[in-house]
Design an enzyme around this catalytic site. Structure first.
Site, PDB file in Angstrom:
ATOM      1  N   ASN A  56       0.875  -1.177   0.000  1.00  0.00           N
ATOM      2  CA  ASN A  56       0.000   0.000   0.000  1.00  0.00           C
ATOM      3  C   ASN A  56       0.908   1.221   0.000  1.00  0.00           C
ATOM      4  O   ASN A  56       1.533   1.527   1.016  1.00  0.00           O
ATOM      5  CB  ASN A  56      -0.888  -0.048   1.258  1.00  0.00           C
ATOM      6  N   LYS A  93       0.212   4.278  -0.180  1.00  0.00           N
ATOM      7  CA  LYS A  93      -0.382   5.463   0.474  1.00  0.00           C
ATOM      8  C   LYS A  93      -0.140   6.712  -0.396  1.00  0.00           C
ATOM      9  O   LYS A  93      -0.206   6.612  -1.613  1.00  0.00           O
ATOM     10  CB  LYS A  93       0.159   5.586   1.898  1.00  0.00           C
ATOM     11  N   HIS A 127      -9.401   0.909   5.393  1.00  0.00           N
ATOM     12  CA  HIS A 127      -8.079   1.109   6.001  1.00  0.00           C
ATOM     13  C   HIS A 127      -8.217   2.011   7.229  1.00  0.00           C
ATOM     14  O   HIS A 127      -9.050   2.915   7.246  1.00  0.00           O
ATOM     15  CB  HIS A 127      -7.122   1.726   4.981  1.00  0.00           C
ATOM     16  N   GLU A 133      -6.543   4.409   8.245  1.00  0.00           N
ATOM     17  CA  GLU A 133      -6.398   5.856   7.985  1.00  0.00           C
ATOM     18  C   GLU A 133      -7.694   6.431   7.424  1.00  0.00           C
ATOM     19  O   GLU A 133      -8.025   7.585   7.667  1.00  0.00           O
ATOM     20  CB  GLU A 133      -5.188   6.090   7.064  1.00  0.00           C
ATOM     21  N   GLU A 142      -4.957  -5.047  10.701  1.00  0.00           N
ATOM     22  CA  GLU A 142      -3.954  -3.999  10.887  1.00  0.00           C
ATOM     23  C   GLU A 142      -4.207  -3.293  12.214  1.00  0.00           C
ATOM     24  O   GLU A 142      -5.024  -2.369  12.283  1.00  0.00           O
ATOM     25  CB  GLU A 142      -4.033  -2.979   9.745  1.00  0.00           C
ATOM     26  N   GLY A 173       3.046   2.155  10.894  1.00  0.00           N
ATOM     27  CA  GLY A 173       4.008   3.245  10.729  1.00  0.00           C
ATOM     28  C   GLY A 173       4.735   3.613  12.005  1.00  0.00           C
ATOM     29  O   GLY A 173       5.392   4.649  12.085  1.00  0.00           O
ATOM     30  N   SER A 218       3.962  -2.267  10.259  1.00  0.00           N
ATOM     31  CA  SER A 218       5.426  -2.336  10.414  1.00  0.00           C
ATOM     32  C   SER A 218       6.015  -3.679   9.978  1.00  0.00           C
ATOM     33  O   SER A 218       6.930  -4.206  10.603  1.00  0.00           O
ATOM     34  CB  SER A 218       5.837  -1.995  11.854  1.00  0.00           C
ATOM     35  N   GLY A 221       5.126   1.354   4.702  1.00  0.00           N
ATOM     36  CA  GLY A 221       6.446   1.981   4.522  1.00  0.00           C
ATOM     37  C   GLY A 221       7.449   1.120   3.770  1.00  0.00           C
ATOM     38  O   GLY A 221       8.135   1.602   2.855  1.00  0.00           O
TER      39      GLY A 221
HETATM   40  P1  13P Z   1       3.313   0.303   7.723  1.00  0.00           P
HETATM   41  O1  13P Z   1       3.834  -0.962   7.064  1.00  0.00           O
HETATM   42  O2  13P Z   1       4.036   1.534   7.269  1.00  0.00           O
HETATM   43  O3  13P Z   1       3.252   0.161   9.210  1.00  0.00           O
HETATM   44  O4  13P Z   1       1.804   0.477   7.200  1.00  0.00           O
HETATM   45  C1  13P Z   1       0.925  -0.574   7.268  1.00  0.00           C
HETATM   46  C2  13P Z   1      -0.307  -0.218   6.523  1.00  0.00           C
HETATM   47  O5  13P Z   1      -1.062   0.654   6.933  1.00  0.00           O
HETATM   48  C3  13P Z   1      -0.569  -0.929   5.250  1.00  0.00           C
HETATM   49  O6  13P Z   1      -1.857  -0.685   4.802  1.00  0.00           O
END
Ligand code: 13P
Length: 251
Positions: free
Chosen positions: A9, A11, A94, A96, A166, A172, A212, A234
């Site tokens: 992803n 983002k 998600h 976010e 998640e 993150g 992560s 990330g």
């Molecule tokens: P990270 O791998 O940066 O923690 O993000 C996970 C995520 O939100 C994937 O959708």
């Protein structure tokens, strides 16, 4: 046997040109992988990445979509537009979207149903906040997000759905859930799917972990019986981290 499914992803990262160059690198390393591999660039890079991945086995995903097909929805993107660009998967719910942009389970459910109706595959994300975890509400939160997110989804349509667990506190932050912690929540998710549908439907479902994920923790996560893949943020942005994740060694 569930096939491992590794998804990136991206983002809100990468211009169209950057995304296309990156996708070409991924293609040379990961095309015809024995695992399912997907990347979800930002909307503005979908076309460029679709061209870069055309004819490869790497799936093209979108990070969100509107709950309506068309109409007066300024700033939104329709399922029809995504399909037109060759998108085959959409990430919905998600954290976010839920926590920064206020998406409710009802809205997410409408999106899930619309995506499935149009033949897209869905990655439905669920997961608790740190506050919810500390209050002992993990199981309740994920079970309720699953039940509401999947309302109106038939057993046949469920085959187009992947669940991503998640935990919000692990996204993150560098704090990965331990493989044991993640696996125990995946087990709760699978049991809930069995209760909502059937044991055989639940056993067939891919449940990804996200939060992560890195090259050095993917194999430990994937060794767990209920962890079938990863949704990577990330570490999906660079070839040197995403390629080893997508090529992890099976225990
Ligand atoms: P990270 O791998 O940066 O923690 O993000 C996970 C995520 O939100 C994937 O959708």
């Amino acid at each position: 046997m569930r096939k491992p499914y590794l998804a990136g992803n991206w983002k809100m990262h990468k211009t169209a040109a950057e995304a296309a160059a990156f996708a070409a690198e991924l293609r040379s390393a990961l095309d015809r992988s024995p695992y399912t591999v997907m990347v979800a660039p930002p909307f503005t890079a979908l076309q460029a990445v679709a061209e870069a991945l055309s004819g490869s086995s790497i799936l093209l995903g979108a990070q969100n979509m509107c709950s309506e097909e068309s109409g007066a929805h300024t700033g939104e993107v329709s399922v029809l537009m995504l399909k037109d660009l060759g998108v085959s998967v959409v990430i919905l719910g998600h954290s976010e979207r839920r926590h920064t942009y206020g998406e409710t389970d009802e809205l997410i459910s409408a999106k899930v149903q619309l995506a499935l109706k149009h033949g897209l595959n869905v990655i439905l994300c669920v997961g608790e906040t740190l506050e919810e975890r500390e209050a002992g509400h993990v199981n309740h939160v994920v079970e309720s997000q699953l039940e509401l997110g999947l309302s109106g989804v038939s057993a046949a349509q469920l085959q187009q759905v992947v669940i991503a667990y998640e935990p919000v506190w692990a996204i993150g932050t560098g704090k990965t859930a331990t493989p044991e912690d993640a696996d125990s929540v995946h087990e709760v998710i699978r049991a809930k799917l069995a209760a909502l549908y059937s044991k055989s439907a639940a056993d067939a479902m891919v449940i990804q972990y996200g939060g992560s994920v890195k090259p050095d923790n993917i194999a430990g996560l994937m060794a767990k019986p209920n962890i079938d893949g990863a949704l990577v943020g990330g570490a999906s942005l660079k070839p040197e981290s995403f390629i080893p994740i997508a090529q992890f060694d099976r225990a």
